[in-house]
Design an enzyme around this catalytic site. Structure first.
Site, short mmCIF file in Angstrom:
data_model
loop_
_atom_site.label_atom_id
_atom_site.label_comp_id
_atom_site.label_asym_id
_atom_site.label_seq_id
_atom_site.Cartn_x
_atom_site.Cartn_y
_atom_site.Cartn_z
N ASN A 8 33.26 53.20 39.41
CA ASN A 8 33.13 51.93 40.13
C ASN A 8 32.63 52.29 41.53
O ASN A 8 33.41 52.68 42.40
CB ASN A 8 34.51 51.24 40.18
CG ASN A 8 34.46 49.90 40.87
OD1 ASN A 8 33.46 49.52 41.46
ND2 ASN A 8 35.57 49.18 40.80
N ARG A 65 30.78 50.15 36.40
CA ARG A 65 31.03 48.76 36.74
C ARG A 65 29.84 48.25 37.54
O ARG A 65 29.47 48.83 38.57
CB ARG A 65 32.29 48.62 37.58
CG ARG A 65 32.50 47.18 37.98
CD ARG A 65 33.43 47.05 39.14
NE ARG A 65 33.67 45.65 39.40
CZ ARG A 65 34.07 45.18 40.58
NH1 ARG A 65 34.27 46.00 41.58
NH2 ARG A 65 34.26 43.90 40.75
N HIS A 154 34.75 39.03 38.12
CA HIS A 154 36.05 39.51 37.59
C HIS A 154 36.10 39.37 36.07
O HIS A 154 37.19 39.25 35.49
CB HIS A 154 37.24 38.71 38.17
CG HIS A 154 37.51 38.92 39.62
ND1 HIS A 154 37.93 37.89 40.45
CD2 HIS A 154 37.43 40.02 40.40
CE1 HIS A 154 38.09 38.35 41.68
NE2 HIS A 154 37.79 39.64 41.68
N ARG A 215 37.76 35.85 52.01
CA ARG A 215 36.70 34.89 51.65
C ARG A 215 37.26 33.48 51.61
O ARG A 215 38.38 33.27 51.14
CB ARG A 215 36.11 35.25 50.29
CG ARG A 215 35.15 36.40 50.34
CD ARG A 215 34.72 36.83 48.95
NE ARG A 215 35.20 38.16 48.65
CZ ARG A 215 35.34 38.66 47.43
NH1 ARG A 215 35.04 37.95 46.38
NH2 ARG A 215 35.79 39.89 47.26
N GLU A 355 41.18 46.78 34.57
CA GLU A 355 39.72 46.64 34.54
C GLU A 355 39.02 47.93 34.12
O GLU A 355 38.04 47.90 33.38
CB GLU A 355 39.22 46.19 35.92
CG GLU A 355 39.65 44.77 36.23
CD GLU A 355 39.30 44.34 37.65
OE1 GLU A 355 40.08 44.63 38.56
OE2 GLU A 355 38.25 43.71 37.84
#
Ligand code: AMP
Length: 369
Positions: A8, A65, A154, A215, A355
């Site tokens: 990742n 990823r 996601h 965010r 993940e």
């Protein structure tokens, strides 16, 4: 041969995990790449160093990823030169995210030329959302020319967690309807019908939807024009403000939910209000997705906040008892796998997300291993 290295790669970091089946053989993080005092001068050095450290004998695949797969990538894809070029073309849609992944892919292909590599996209799980959940009511020509539509993110987490939820319920994924709430530093909700995603809260970028650590989540887009005209801010400054100085950080000065909750406990009014904004937004999305799905079997919380904050879970779902949503206080406090009382019409779950494991499994699926 079931060993898979999951990478990742961000703009200045590389997270890695080496799996044998679902066993983690090694994991780690190379940080502050390219910065003075960082762990490596560039991605090349970072990947070389970690590959030297790892025993990569019998490695069957490298799974990368990739945040944005655009319209083209609706499933995990074996990487070729053409795939690399296509991911590069998507940079304008994900300028903060795709460049890191691309660098990781290039270096890993160079260092491990014999090992097949797979791109696993955050957007792919959302490709089953029907057009009416994807289109915004904007000029059709502009939308088509510039790829203006909801993609969602996601996806590996929502896919994994919704599947695990069906397992917890003991029902086939293909017959289970789940609302998944991924609440980490970034946060998103998804509605999953029979294993297929039908709605999600993030949009063209990971900025929209729920309130996040830094965010803003959903805002009226006119705010951008107003700030540009009235505050004289440039578009870059506004983007920076909404993505890095918004969310809980913008409302309280702290992006970490633990700190916000401590301040709530000590009665800080800004924190109390921010917590209410955060949990109300969650409740609004839960309500919307109940309506989208019609029948909901489970609501599942995951990621840093979702897995660890009984307060957020309780507040987000409070007042929804008439809709069949109840929380058992003791189970909730214990972060139990099922936090609703026995017999509740909708099961409320806490499922830790995995993940990286999902990326490893997707890599094997893409290669039919
Ligand atoms: P993630 O992005 O999934 O790693 O989630 C990171 C976020 O989880 C952190 O910013 C924290 O706000 C939050 N978090 C972790 N542990 C807790 C906790 N015990 N209570 C509330 N929030 C937590």
């Amino acid at each position: 041969m079931t060993r898979v290295l999951v990478l990742n790669c961000g703009s200045s970091s590389v997270r890695y995990r080496l799996y044998d089946g679902s066993d983690v053989l090694a994991k780690g993080l190379v940080q502050r790449i390219g910065e003075s005092g960082g762990d490596a001068a560039d991605h090349d050095e970072a990947l070389r160093t970690l590959m030297d450290r790892l025993d990569l004998s019998g490695l069957a695949a490298v799974g990368h990823r990739v945040v944005h797969g655009g319209e083209r990538f609706t499933t995990s894809t074996v990487i070729t030169d053409e795939v690399v070029a296509a991911v590069e073309e998507l940079i304008p849609l994900a300028p903060l995210h795709n460049p890191g992944a691309l660098t990781g892919i290039r270096v890993a292909r160079k260092l491990l030329p014999e090992v097949p590599q797979v791109a696993v996209f955050d957007t792919a799980f959302h490709s089953t959302i029907p057009p009416e959940g994807v289109l915004w009511a904007v000029d059709r020509d502009l939308a088509e020319r510039y790829g203006l539509r909801r993609y969602g993110f996601h996806g590996t987490s929502h896919a994994y967690v919704s599947r695990e939820t069906a397992r917890v319920l003991g029902t086939p994924a293909a017959e289970t309807n789940v609302i998944t709430l991924h609440l980490g530093n970034g946060a998103s909700a998804a509605a999953v019908r029979g294993g297929r995603c039908v709605a999600t809260s993030m949009g063209m970028t990971p900025l929209s939807g729920l309130v996040m650590g830094t965010r803003s989540g959903d805002i009226d887009p006119s705010l951008v024009f107003h700030l540009h005209r009235e505050a004289g801010m440039s578009l870059d400054e506004i983007e920076e403000s909404l993505t890095r100085h918004g969310g809980m950080l913008g409302l309280t000065g702290a992006n970490d939910m633990r700190e916000v909750q401590e301040r709530v406990t000590s009665g800080d009014p800004d924190a109390v209000l921010a917590f209410a904004v955060y949990t109300r937004r969650l409740r609004e999305y839960v309500g919307a997705y109940l309506a989208v799905l019609g029948r909901v079997d489970a609501i599942t919380f995951t990621a840093g906040v979702g897995e660890n904050s009984p307060e957020v879970r309780a507040a987000a779902l409070s007042g929804l008892e008439p809709l069949g949503i109840r929380i058992d206080e003791a189970r909730n406090r214990a972060n139990a796998l099922i936090i609703s009382p026995p017999g509740a019409p909708i099961t409320v779950c806490v499922v830790p997300t995995e993940e990286e494991l999902e990326i490893a499994d997707e890599s094997r699926r893409a290669l039919s291993l």
